[in-house]
Design an enzyme around this catalytic site. Structure first.
Site, PDB file in Angstrom:
ATOM      1  N   HIS A  57     -27.931  20.266  16.448  1.00  0.00           N
ATOM      2  CA  HIS A  57     -27.769  19.221  15.437  1.00  0.00           C
ATOM      3  C   HIS A  57     -26.520  18.384  15.699  1.00  0.00           C
ATOM      4  CE1 HIS A  57     -30.865  21.397  13.395  1.00  0.00           C
ATOM      5  NE2 HIS A  57     -30.104  22.460  13.215  1.00  0.00           N
ATOM      6  N   HIS A 219     -35.048  21.147  11.567  1.00  0.00           N
ATOM      7  CA  HIS A 219     -35.539  22.015  12.625  1.00  0.00           C
ATOM      8  C   HIS A 219     -36.998  21.715  12.968  1.00  0.00           C
ATOM      9  CE1 HIS A 219     -32.428  24.252  10.353  1.00  0.00           C
ATOM     10  NE2 HIS A 219     -32.000  24.578  11.556  1.00  0.00           N
TER      11      HIS A 219
END
Length: 333
Positions: A57, A219
């Site tokens: 991320h 995700h």
């Protein structure tokens, strides 16, 4: 799979070494377990604000370690929660008498592992508090969470609490401020393509050429629905309405608008979308006083975007504007 990597098993470790080499003036990386720590940590008399989660991320969370933001970040494997011993190592490396605040995104593994680490740190005599951010309006429950997911609002939370810690606020005050931000921030995300996790080698989900996943998680978790590809005006309006109606945000509110790339969306498209969002909010009487645009909480190479709104007041605006010096955010110095 085409990626600039060596062994998929070593992606995170090698990336962290590069982060440390590029920003040695701001941070250092401790290995085994992996922890990104502010270069001058521990800072006497200052609350240590610590966060972390699965890698993939970036720049979240390691890119936000430094003056005015995080004291430490704990990176797990790609899309995998960090282990309790790594979180405990971050607490030990940064925390003094002022204590520590752990910022945890609402994913089951993160919540459990950070909670365990807080208990271990308490056994060492350290004062540690935790807050859980759950700003995603897309779903009530998901594959990875019990309740709403922690997404784009995490960046804003880390900046504002980090600024409060930097000015010397107490652990009680920083924790109360964190809860205030959590109560006033909402996000929604969309995906045009899926990410590919290095050790998997294939896209995380299938998405047709003419489809958008509306309400995607960071995700690649499922969203609210799959919708046909539509023009930017219609898509951004759908996103703005989803966020605006949730809190709800209303005419006269002062807000920070965060328009975020999920990793694969070019800035030409992101600024286009941001301009639409600003116009739509203005039409509804919502005043955009602060902005952030760019890839700040990503999902590898996923093509997509998220919108985050934070309701502002004078204190939150002052803390947002406060100086920050990290790899990914720098101003006011």
């Amino acid at each position: 799979m085409k990626k600039i990597i060596n062994d998929p098993a070593n992606v995170v470790a090698e990336s962290l070494r590069g982060l440390a080499a590029a920003h040695a003036d701001i941070l250092r990386v401790q290995e085994d377990p992996d922890v990104v720590v502010r270069a001058d940590a521990p800072v006497a008399g200052k609350v240590a604000v610590i966060s972390g989660g699965g890698s993939g991320h970036e720049p979240l969370h390691g890119g936000f370690v430094g003056r005015g933001m995080l004291a430490a970040a704990v990176p797990g494997a790609v899309f995998t929660s960090p282990t309790p011993d790594a979180v405990q190592a971050a607490v030990t490396a940064t925390t003094g008498e002022a204590g520590a605040l752990l910022i945890v995104k609402n994913y089951t593994g993160d919540v459990l592992n950070f909670e365990t680490a807080a208990e271990l740190a308490a056994a060492e005599g350290l004062e540690v508090r935790s807050v859980v951010i759950d700003d995603d309006v897309a779903v009530k429950d998901s594959t990875y969470t019990a309740g709403r997911r922690g997404v784009g609002g995490t960046v804003l939370l880390e900046k504002i609490t980090g600024a409060a810690a930097e000015r010397g606020d107490s652990l009680d005050a920083v924790t109360a401020l964190a809860q205030k931000v959590i109560g006033q921030v909402r996000s929604i995300g969309v995906a045009l393509t899926a990410p590919t996790v290095p050790h998997a080698g294939t896209p995380s989900f299938d998405l047709g050429e003419g489809e958008i996943e509306f309400g995607i998680g960071i995700h690649g978790e499922p969203g609210r629905e799959r919708i046909p590809l539509e023009p930017a005006d219609a898509l951004v309006a759908r996103m703005v309405d989803a966020v605006r109606e949730d809190l709800p945000f209303s005419s006269g509110d002062r807000v920070l608008l965060f328009t975020n790339s999920m990793g694969g969306t070019p800035l030409v498209e992101l600024y286009l979308a941001h301009g639409i969002a600003e116009r739509l909010l203005a039409e509804r009487g919502i005043v955009v006083e602060r902005r952030l645009v760019g890839p700040y909480i990503t999902s590898l190479e996923m093509q997509g975007m998220s919108l985050t709104l934070l309701k502002l007041d004078d204190e939150l605006t002052e803390l947002w504007d406060a100086p920050v010096n990290t790899a990914a955010l720098r101003w006011g110095l």
